[in-house]
Design a protein around this motif. Structure first.
Motif, mmCIF file in Angstrom:
data_model
loop_
_atom_site.group_PDB
_atom_site.id
_atom_site.type_symbol
_atom_site.label_atom_id
_atom_site.label_comp_id
_atom_site.label_asym_id
_atom_site.label_seq_id
_atom_site.Cartn_x
_atom_site.Cartn_y
_atom_site.Cartn_z
ATOM 1 N N LEU A 77 -12.057 3.457 -6.726
ATOM 2 C CA LEU A 77 -11.602 2.296 -6.812
ATOM 3 C C LEU A 77 -9.860 2.256 -7.575
ATOM 4 O O LEU A 77 -9.109 1.415 -7.144
ATOM 5 C CB LEU A 77 -12.412 1.044 -7.658
ATOM 6 C CG LEU A 77 -13.807 0.830 -7.292
ATOM 7 C CD1 LEU A 77 -14.429 -0.203 -8.349
ATOM 8 C CD2 LEU A 77 -13.772 0.498 -5.942
ATOM 9 N N ALA A 78 -9.674 3.172 -8.602
ATOM 10 C CA ALA A 78 -8.458 3.374 -9.042
ATOM 11 C C ALA A 78 -7.684 3.800 -8.070
ATOM 12 O O ALA A 78 -6.275 3.453 -7.993
ATOM 13 C CB ALA A 78 -8.644 4.283 -10.341
ATOM 14 N N THR A 79 -8.046 4.966 -7.265
ATOM 15 C CA THR A 79 -7.253 5.447 -6.012
ATOM 16 C C THR A 79 -6.865 4.524 -5.090
ATOM 17 O O THR A 79 -5.564 4.236 -4.776
ATOM 18 C CB THR A 79 -7.997 6.432 -5.318
ATOM 19 O OG1 THR A 79 -8.447 7.543 -6.173
ATOM 20 C CG2 THR A 79 -7.490 6.962 -4.252
ATOM 21 N N LEU A 80 -7.602 3.193 -4.882
ATOM 22 C CA LEU A 80 -7.470 2.447 -3.972
ATOM 23 C C LEU A 80 -6.297 1.364 -4.339
ATOM 24 O O LEU A 80 -5.445 0.901 -3.770
ATOM 25 C CB LEU A 80 -8.563 1.428 -3.576
ATOM 26 C CG LEU A 80 -8.727 0.589 -2.284
ATOM 27 C CD1 LEU A 80 -8.175 1.479 -1.075
ATOM 28 C CD2 LEU A 80 -10.043 0.149 -2.135
ATOM 29 N N LEU A 81 -6.737 0.928 -5.864
ATOM 30 C CA LEU A 81 -5.551 0.251 -6.538
ATOM 31 C C LEU A 81 -4.130 0.642 -6.724
ATOM 32 O O LEU A 81 -3.302 -0.055 -6.488
ATOM 33 C CB LEU A 81 -6.392 -0.060 -7.837
ATOM 34 C CG LEU A 81 -5.335 -1.003 -8.699
ATOM 35 C CD1 LEU A 81 -5.169 -2.219 -8.166
ATOM 36 C CD2 LEU A 81 -5.869 -0.896 -10.235
ATOM 37 N N THR A 82 -4.228 1.795 -6.951
ATOM 38 C CA THR A 82 -2.673 2.359 -6.950
ATOM 39 C C THR A 82 -2.148 3.087 -5.859
ATOM 40 O O THR A 82 -1.192 3.397 -5.679
ATOM 41 C CB THR A 82 -2.907 3.475 -8.011
ATOM 42 O OG1 THR A 82 -3.585 4.476 -7.589
ATOM 43 C CG2 THR A 82 -3.082 3.049 -9.418
ATOM 44 N N ARG A 83 -2.946 2.768 -4.654
ATOM 45 C CA ARG A 83 -2.560 2.994 -3.149
ATOM 46 C C ARG A 83 -2.168 4.615 -3.349
ATOM 47 O O ARG A 83 -1.411 5.109 -2.764
ATOM 48 C CB ARG A 83 -1.141 2.352 -2.856
ATOM 49 C CG ARG A 83 -1.457 0.947 -2.334
ATOM 50 C CD ARG A 83 -0.235 0.450 -1.831
ATOM 51 N NE ARG A 83 -0.621 -0.964 -1.772
ATOM 52 C CZ ARG A 83 0.276 -1.947 -1.214
ATOM 53 N NH1 ARG A 83 1.619 -1.519 -0.898
ATOM 54 N NH2 ARG A 83 0.084 -3.185 -0.842
ATOM 55 N N ARG A 84 -3.132 5.571 -3.960
ATOM 56 C CA ARG A 84 -3.167 6.554 -3.838
ATOM 57 C C ARG A 84 -3.886 7.435 -2.699
ATOM 58 O O ARG A 84 -3.932 8.748 -2.626
ATOM 59 C CB ARG A 84 -3.462 7.418 -5.085
ATOM 60 C CG ARG A 84 -2.248 7.254 -6.203
ATOM 61 C CD ARG A 84 -2.894 7.572 -7.514
ATOM 62 N NE ARG A 84 -1.691 7.722 -8.543
ATOM 63 C CZ ARG A 84 -1.737 7.686 -9.804
ATOM 64 N NH1 ARG A 84 -3.060 8.025 -10.082
ATOM 65 N NH2 ARG A 84 -0.862 7.359 -10.714
ATOM 66 N N GLY A 85 -4.480 6.629 -1.915
ATOM 67 C CA GLY A 85 -5.492 6.834 -0.857
ATOM 68 C C GLY A 85 -6.290 6.249 -0.610
ATOM 69 O O GLY A 85 -6.864 5.187 -1.358
ATOM 70 N N GLN A 86 -7.033 6.360 0.496
ATOM 71 C CA GLN A 86 -8.174 5.431 0.949
ATOM 72 C C GLN A 86 -9.554 6.369 0.618
ATOM 73 O O GLN A 86 -9.707 7.295 1.080
ATOM 74 C CB GLN A 86 -8.270 5.110 2.365
ATOM 75 C CG GLN A 86 -9.364 4.632 3.100
ATOM 76 C CD GLN A 86 -9.545 2.900 2.646
ATOM 77 O OE1 GLN A 86 -8.529 2.245 2.190
ATOM 78 N NE2 GLN A 86 -10.568 2.605 2.583
#
Length: 194
Positions: A77-86
């Motif tokens: 979820l943190a990856t998605l929030l920070t736009r570091r990947g899907q």
């Protein structure tokens, strides 16, 4: 009850991000956390509501606070929030299967259905996150950090391309930089020209 779920997930995701960040970023984040956290909770509430409406059997089957705040799901979820990947929906579905107690998630007969449900949840959450104006500074700061890290590499890759000496890695870097808008900011040139 759902408000507590969204607050707990936001707390877990932002706690994870703070642990992963530098001291300067932790200080900056602590000063401006509330609007960002509320925006994340709003996006999560909207995405979860759509998910519950379309997949009521999954929300009744423990797609809940313990799952969404687990140490394996929070980084996704943190990856998605920070736009570091899907995040990979199949990976999320396997985590869900393990959460349900399946010892071999890859052999779970409902893995395909769970993967579709996970894909929809991630798509809805990503769309809702993009609609939150309060999250834009978070995205902008991440983009600026990436630009600062990659400016030299982008310029070298453009130079190699200009002299027809580019490598596959140079082309991958330029494709990603073009998608992220980094070429324009790193070179001062119009990305369209590339």
């Amino acid at each position: 009850m759902l408000e507590a779920l969204f607050a707990a997930v936001a707390e877990a995701v932002f706690g994870y991000l703070l642990q992963e960040s530098s001291l300067a970023e932790r200080t900056r984040t602590a000063l401006g956390l509330d609007p960002t956290r509320r925006a994340f909770q709003t996006a999560l509430a909207r995405a979860y509501t759509a998910f519950a409406r379309n997949y009521p059997e999954w929300t009744a089957s423990l797609f809940d606070q313990p799952f969404l705040t687990s140490p394996t799901v929070v980084p996704l979820l943190a990856t998605l929030l920070t736009r570091r990947g899907q995040p990979d929906p199949a990976h999320l579905a396997r985590l869900f299967a393990a959460h349900l107690g399946h010892s071999d998630p890859d052999r779970w007969e409902r893995l395909g259905d769970a993967t579709c449900a996970a894909a929809d949840f991630l798509t809805w959450l990503e769309a809702e996150l993009a609609r939150q104006d309060a999250l834009q500074p978070l995205y902008d700061s991440r983009a600026l950090e990436r630009i600062a890290e990659h400016t030299g590499a982008i310029r070298r890759a453009l130079e190699a391309l200009a002299h027809n000496r580019q490598t596959a890695a140079d082309l991958d870097l330029l494709r990603q930089a073009l998608r992220d808008g980094q070429i324009t900011l790193a070179t001062g040139e119009r990305a369209v020209a590339l």
